[in-house]
Write a protein that holds these residues in place. Structure first.
Motif, mmCIF file in Angstrom:
data_model
loop_
_atom_site.group_PDB
_atom_site.id
_atom_site.type_symbol
_atom_site.label_atom_id
_atom_site.label_comp_id
_atom_site.label_asym_id
_atom_site.label_seq_id
_atom_site.Cartn_x
_atom_site.Cartn_y
_atom_site.Cartn_z
ATOM 1 N N LEU A 114 -29.186 45.109 -8.893
ATOM 2 C CA LEU A 114 -29.175 44.855 -10.328
ATOM 3 C C LEU A 114 -28.142 45.755 -11.007
ATOM 4 C CD1 LEU A 114 -33.020 44.589 -10.969
ATOM 5 C CD2 LEU A 114 -31.406 42.786 -10.349
ATOM 6 N N GLU A 115 -27.799 45.385 -12.218
ATOM 7 C CA GLU A 115 -26.748 46.122 -12.928
ATOM 8 C C GLU A 115 -27.252 47.396 -13.598
ATOM 9 O OE1 GLU A 115 -25.418 42.398 -11.824
ATOM 10 O OE2 GLU A 115 -27.129 42.706 -13.184
ATOM 11 N N VAL A 116 -28.513 47.396 -14.056
ATOM 12 C CA VAL A 116 -29.039 48.514 -14.860
ATOM 13 C C VAL A 116 -30.500 48.757 -14.488
ATOM 14 C CG1 VAL A 116 -29.508 49.352 -17.211
ATOM 15 C CG2 VAL A 116 -27.511 47.898 -16.783
ATOM 16 N N ALA A 117 -30.898 50.027 -14.486
ATOM 17 C CA ALA A 117 -32.312 50.397 -14.415
ATOM 18 C C ALA A 117 -32.652 51.174 -15.681
ATOM 19 C CB ALA A 117 -32.604 51.252 -13.187
ATOM 20 N N ALA A 118 -33.794 50.866 -16.285
ATOM 21 C CA ALA A 118 -34.224 51.549 -17.499
ATOM 22 C C ALA A 118 -35.463 52.374 -17.190
ATOM 23 C CB ALA A 118 -34.526 50.540 -18.603
ATOM 24 N N GLY A 119 -35.582 53.527 -17.854
ATOM 25 C CA GLY A 119 -36.763 54.351 -17.625
ATOM 26 C C GLY A 119 -36.738 55.649 -18.395
ATOM 27 N N VAL A 120 -37.701 56.489 -18.097
ATOM 28 C CA VAL A 120 -37.782 57.823 -18.674
ATOM 29 C C VAL A 120 -36.686 58.688 -18.051
ATOM 30 C CG1 VAL A 120 -39.234 59.889 -18.798
ATOM 31 C CG2 VAL A 120 -40.245 57.620 -19.102
ATOM 32 N N LEU A 160 -33.446 43.393 -26.445
ATOM 33 C CA LEU A 160 -32.356 42.782 -25.695
ATOM 34 C C LEU A 160 -32.328 41.272 -25.937
ATOM 35 C CD1 LEU A 160 -32.495 44.662 -22.268
ATOM 36 C CD2 LEU A 160 -31.065 45.147 -24.269
ATOM 37 N N LYS A 161 -31.201 40.757 -26.304
ATOM 38 C CA LYS A 161 -31.059 39.328 -26.639
ATOM 39 C C LYS A 161 -30.334 38.536 -25.557
ATOM 40 C CE LYS A 161 -32.873 40.506 -30.549
ATOM 41 N NZ LYS A 161 -34.333 40.330 -30.729
ATOM 42 N N SER A 162 -29.423 39.171 -24.819
ATOM 43 C CA SER A 162 -28.601 38.453 -23.845
ATOM 44 C C SER A 162 -28.861 38.886 -22.412
ATOM 45 C CB SER A 162 -27.111 38.649 -24.170
ATOM 46 O OG SER A 162 -26.807 38.127 -25.455
ATOM 47 N N ALA A 163 -29.154 40.162 -22.200
ATOM 48 C CA ALA A 163 -29.428 40.650 -20.853
ATOM 49 C C ALA A 163 -30.769 40.115 -20.361
ATOM 50 C CB ALA A 163 -29.420 42.171 -20.837
ATOM 51 N N GLU A 164 -30.921 40.068 -19.038
ATOM 52 C CA GLU A 164 -32.162 39.602 -18.417
ATOM 53 C C GLU A 164 -32.997 40.801 -17.974
ATOM 54 O OE1 GLU A 164 -33.662 37.305 -14.335
ATOM 55 O OE2 GLU A 164 -31.521 37.385 -14.863
ATOM 56 N N ILE A 165 -34.278 40.801 -18.288
ATOM 57 C CA ILE A 165 -35.181 41.860 -17.846
ATOM 58 C C ILE A 165 -35.840 41.440 -16.535
ATOM 59 C CG2 ILE A 165 -37.324 43.088 -18.384
ATOM 60 C CD1 ILE A 165 -36.519 43.042 -21.301
ATOM 61 N N VAL A 166 -35.785 42.331 -15.544
ATOM 62 C CA VAL A 166 -36.420 42.101 -14.245
ATOM 63 C C VAL A 166 -37.483 43.182 -14.075
ATOM 64 C CG1 VAL A 166 -36.064 41.865 -11.764
ATOM 65 C CG2 VAL A 166 -34.235 41.208 -13.356
ATOM 66 N N ARG A 167 -38.732 42.783 -13.905
ATOM 67 C CA ARG A 167 -39.845 43.731 -13.961
ATOM 68 C C ARG A 167 -40.340 44.136 -12.578
ATOM 69 N NH1 ARG A 167 -40.118 40.363 -18.326
ATOM 70 N NH2 ARG A 167 -40.262 41.474 -20.333
ATOM 71 N N ALA A 168 -40.460 45.450 -12.393
ATOM 72 C CA ALA A 168 -41.090 46.014 -11.204
ATOM 73 C C ALA A 168 -42.570 46.219 -11.498
ATOM 74 C CB ALA A 168 -40.434 47.344 -10.834
ATOM 75 N N VAL A 204 -24.787 47.018 -22.331
ATOM 76 C CA VAL A 204 -25.926 46.535 -21.550
ATOM 77 C C VAL A 204 -26.369 45.139 -21.972
ATOM 78 C CG1 VAL A 204 -28.360 46.955 -20.986
ATOM 79 C CG2 VAL A 204 -26.715 48.839 -20.963
ATOM 80 N N ASP A 205 -26.454 44.894 -23.262
ATOM 81 C CA ASP A 205 -27.025 43.634 -23.734
ATOM 82 C C ASP A 205 -25.989 42.521 -23.732
ATOM 83 O OD1 ASP A 205 -28.871 41.841 -24.624
ATOM 84 O OD2 ASP A 205 -28.852 42.511 -26.703
ATOM 85 N N ARG A 206 -25.647 42.079 -22.510
ATOM 86 C CA ARG A 206 -24.657 41.017 -22.351
ATOM 87 C C ARG A 206 -25.137 40.031 -21.294
ATOM 88 N NH1 ARG A 206 -18.894 44.397 -22.350
ATOM 89 N NH2 ARG A 206 -19.135 45.257 -24.464
ATOM 90 N N ALA A 207 -24.679 38.800 -21.400
ATOM 91 C CA ALA A 207 -25.045 37.787 -20.415
ATOM 92 C C ALA A 207 -24.609 38.230 -19.023
ATOM 93 C CB ALA A 207 -24.378 36.460 -20.774
ATOM 94 N N GLY A 208 -25.470 38.000 -18.051
ATOM 95 C CA GLY A 208 -25.176 38.370 -16.682
ATOM 96 C C GLY A 208 -25.636 39.757 -16.290
#
Length: 244
Positions: free
Chosen positions: A165-171, A142-150, A119-123
């Motif tokens: 988007l590539e990934v969704a994070a959550g419960v 996260l150091k390289s991945a971009e966080i996009v906030r809802a 997950v933690d990769r550029a792009g």
């Protein structure tokens, strides 16, 4: 330890305990429509505290954790139910945790991302609910991945799908519900964090109130109240925290 009568003056001097409720985490609270009353583990715990104090109860309901935290910090509510986080701890005094919940990643079925290390990769763009426990955690980690906030946890999946988007994070429970409604998605096999849910109050309420709330939470864990609430509301995948 102060008495319940003394605690009532600290928590609810008007005779009504205002409980801040976050609907963004379905493990803690839900409601069936905007007009319906909320229900869930945090509702049961708030009612139990009000009964202990001998006061009425009022639920101040929000769609996101950040709003719920702000309500307690700004004296719009007396107590709340939050994931423990150092940033929130600047204004909120937490009890020990009463529940442990898993934070996980969701990806498209065809995604080359296979585990958390991918997950933690550029792009890579990761959708999160603004101000949520996992937003705060991933913003640090996260150091390289971009966080996009809802705007809130319920808006994470629409954002994830609409912007491809590539990934969704959550419960985990929320993401599993999302998968059931939208085929072609999968969870990565391991959690990326354990979310430690606690009760909290504004630090300015003082040490005596904090100690009373902490003892109350420990009692609810030890008595089986929290475990029974999980069972009553059909919550899977969350565990009662050990003694604090």
């Amino acid at each position: 330890m102060i008495t319940s009568e003394q605690a009532a003056q600290l928590f609810a001097p008007t005779g009504v305990l205002r409980a801040s409720i976050n609907l963004g985490n379905p493990v803690l609270a839900r409601r069936d429509s905007p007009e319906a009353p909320p229900y869930g583990v945090s509702i049961d715990m708030a009612r139990a505290l009000a009964e202990r104090l001998g006061v009425g109860i009022e639920f101040v309901v929000f769609d996101s954790a950040s709003q719920s935290v702000d309500a307690v910090a700004n004296d719009q509510a007396d107590i709340g139910f939050f994931a423990i986080d150092s940033k929130r701890g600047e204004s909120i005094a937490f009890t020990s945790s009463y529940l442990h919940i898993e934070g996980c990643y969701l990806v498209p079925e065809a995604s080359p991302i296979r585990d958390n290390g991918d997950v933690d990769r550029a792009g890579i763009r990761v959708a999160v609910g603004r101000g949520s426990a996992y937003d705060l955690f991933l913003s640090r980690e996260l150091k390289s991945a971009e966080i996009v906030r809802a705007s809130n946890p319920q808006a994470v999946l629409p954002l994830f799908l609409d912007q491809r988007l590539e990934v969704a994070a959550g419960v985990r429970q929320q993401l599993q519900a999302d998968m059931a409604r939208h085929p072609g998605l999968r969870l990565l096999p391991e959690r990326f964090m354990v979310i430690r849910q606690a009760m909290g109050l504004a630090r300015r309420r003082g040490d005596a109130a904090h100690a009373y709330l902490g003892a109350f939470v420990e009692e609810l864990k030890a008595s089986g109240f929290v475990a029974q609430a999980l069972e009553r509301h059909g919550i899977q995948g969350a565990s009662v925290a050990p003694a604090g």
